[in-house]
Design an enzyme around this catalytic site. Structure first.
Site, PDB file in Angstrom:
ATOM      1  N   ASP A   1     -45.596 -23.157   1.021  1.00 13.33           N
ATOM      2  CA  ASP A   1     -45.924 -22.004   0.576  1.00 13.33           C
ATOM      3  C   ASP A   1     -45.510 -22.302  -1.384  1.00 13.33           C
ATOM      4  O   ASP A   1     -43.771 -22.824  -1.588  1.00 13.33           O
ATOM      5  CB  ASP A   1     -44.487 -20.450   0.862  1.00 13.33           C
TER       6      ASP A   1
ATOM      7  N   HIS B   1     -48.805 -19.226   0.262  1.00  8.97           N
ATOM      8  CA  HIS B   1     -48.034 -17.512   0.374  1.00  8.97           C
ATOM      9  C   HIS B   1     -49.498 -16.770   0.223  1.00  8.97           C
ATOM     10  O   HIS B   1     -50.347 -16.271  -0.892  1.00  8.97           O
ATOM     11  CB  HIS B   1     -47.956 -17.623  -1.318  1.00  8.97           C
TER      12      HIS B   1
ATOM     13  N   SER C   1     -44.555 -10.537   0.386  1.00 11.09           N
ATOM     14  CA  SER C   1     -44.007 -11.868  -0.235  1.00 11.09           C
ATOM     15  C   SER C   1     -42.243 -10.215  -0.964  1.00 11.09           C
ATOM     16  O   SER C   1     -41.356 -10.066   0.056  1.00 11.09           O
ATOM     17  CB  SER C   1     -44.637 -11.742  -1.371  1.00 11.09           C
TER      18      SER C   1
END
Length: 324
Positions: free
Chosen positions: A268, A296, A139
């Site tokens: 996501d 995610h 991320s």
């Protein structure tokens, strides 16, 4: 270049929110012994890192956490577990203020602070000089990794990297997470960020540095507003858009020369599929694998909550095996 991923979850686990929530709901995997070390930065601040098997001469994997991540993040615990099983060496990097101790300066960590990663990588090289050095970013950490690789080009002192669930375009992501059910994630992460700022500065300091009262701070309702009123002011950006333009990894992909695997899910919930880079935006060193499902930093392919085997760890380490 872009390839279709072979990730295929059970039909009942294909929902993007289930994929995202599943791992945090599973029991915590026991951690192997870790050794804490402090890296002093050139600007007077510091970053803490945890070493796994520090004295072992073996392939070394550096782990970069996401927004408000840390040692309790399931993806990091699973990866450390798998690295330890292989008898490799690992390094968990905590961004400024994320190791349990607040950083010294007014600056905060953010999605574009690649200079911190650069100093950490130099430190690791100087300390251990590993023959094979890999980096896996998740991320926010994935965005920093790709930005750094693009900035460094051939000078990047790693063997290969892997980026998972990257927010390639921060401006688009700031708006995407503010829609529909994704607001749940926004609320959780934004609340954590605001509490961290509130604990870092006194009420008088908030007024002086940010022109905000504590009430103003806690009423901030979106990432774009937070980045306008907090992130940009503490980190020398003109505003949120200036920060997004400077920090988004989409603008650095073309100049990456070291091999890197990029794993991304079209569903996501933190971002829109439109941010997934096109072939013309990437260098030939990147291998982008896109799956229809995965959420995610999810990519859960095991039905058991107690099972420590997830798709991500195997895929990342199998990719790194290519370079041994």
């Amino acid at each position: 270049m872009r390839k279709e991923s072979d990730f295929n979850p059970p039909w009942w686990l294909s929902n993007r929110h289930l994929q995202t929530f599943w791992a945090p709901l599973s029991p915590k995997i026991p951690l192997p012994n870790l050794e804490r070390q402090r890296v002093e930065l050139d600007d007077g601040d510091f970053i803490d890192i945890d070493w796994l098997n520090p004295s072992r001469h073996a392939p070394t994997v550096v782990l970069l956490h996401g927004l408000e991540g840390g040692i309790d993040s399931p993806y990091l615990r699973r990866m450390l577990f798998k690295i330890h099983q292989r008898r490799w060496r690992g390094v968990l990097v905590y961004w400024r203020g994320c190791s349990g101790e607040m950083n010294r300066l007014d600056k905060t960590y953010h999605s574009g602070r690649s200079e911190d990663l650069h100093q950490v990588m130099q430190h690791i090289q100087n300390e251990k000089n590993p023959e094979k050095l890999f980096v896996a970013g998740y991320s926010l950490g994935a965005n920093i990794l790709l930005k750094w690789l693009g900035e460094q080009g051939d000078r990047a002192n790693i063997t290969a990297g892997c980026a998972v669930s990257t927010p390639f375009n921060l401006s688009v992501c700031a708006d995407s997470i503010d829609q529909g059910f994704s607001k749940i994630y926004k609320h959780y992460l934004l609340t954590a960020l605001k509490r961290k700022i509130a604990s870092k500065f006194t009420a008088d300091e908030l007024l002086k540095k940010l022109n905000l009262t504590l009430k103003d701070l806690m009423l901030i309702g979106s990432f774009r507003e937070f980045d306008n009123r907090v992130t940009s002011r503490l980190n020398e950006f003109d505003d949120a858009e200036d920060y997004y333009r400077t920090a988004s990894s989409i603008y650095y992909l073309k100049t990456i020369t070291k091999p890197a695997l990029v794993l991304h899910a079209e569903d996501d919930p933190f971002m829109s599929p439109e941010i997934i880079p096109k072939d013309k935006q990437m260098s030939e060193s990147l291998e982008l694998r896109v799956s229809a499902h995965g959420g995610h930093v999810g990519f859960v392919n095991e039905a058991s909550l107690s099972n420590a085997s997830f798709f991500l760890e195997k895929t990342i380490l199998d990719y790194f095996d290519r370079f041994l």
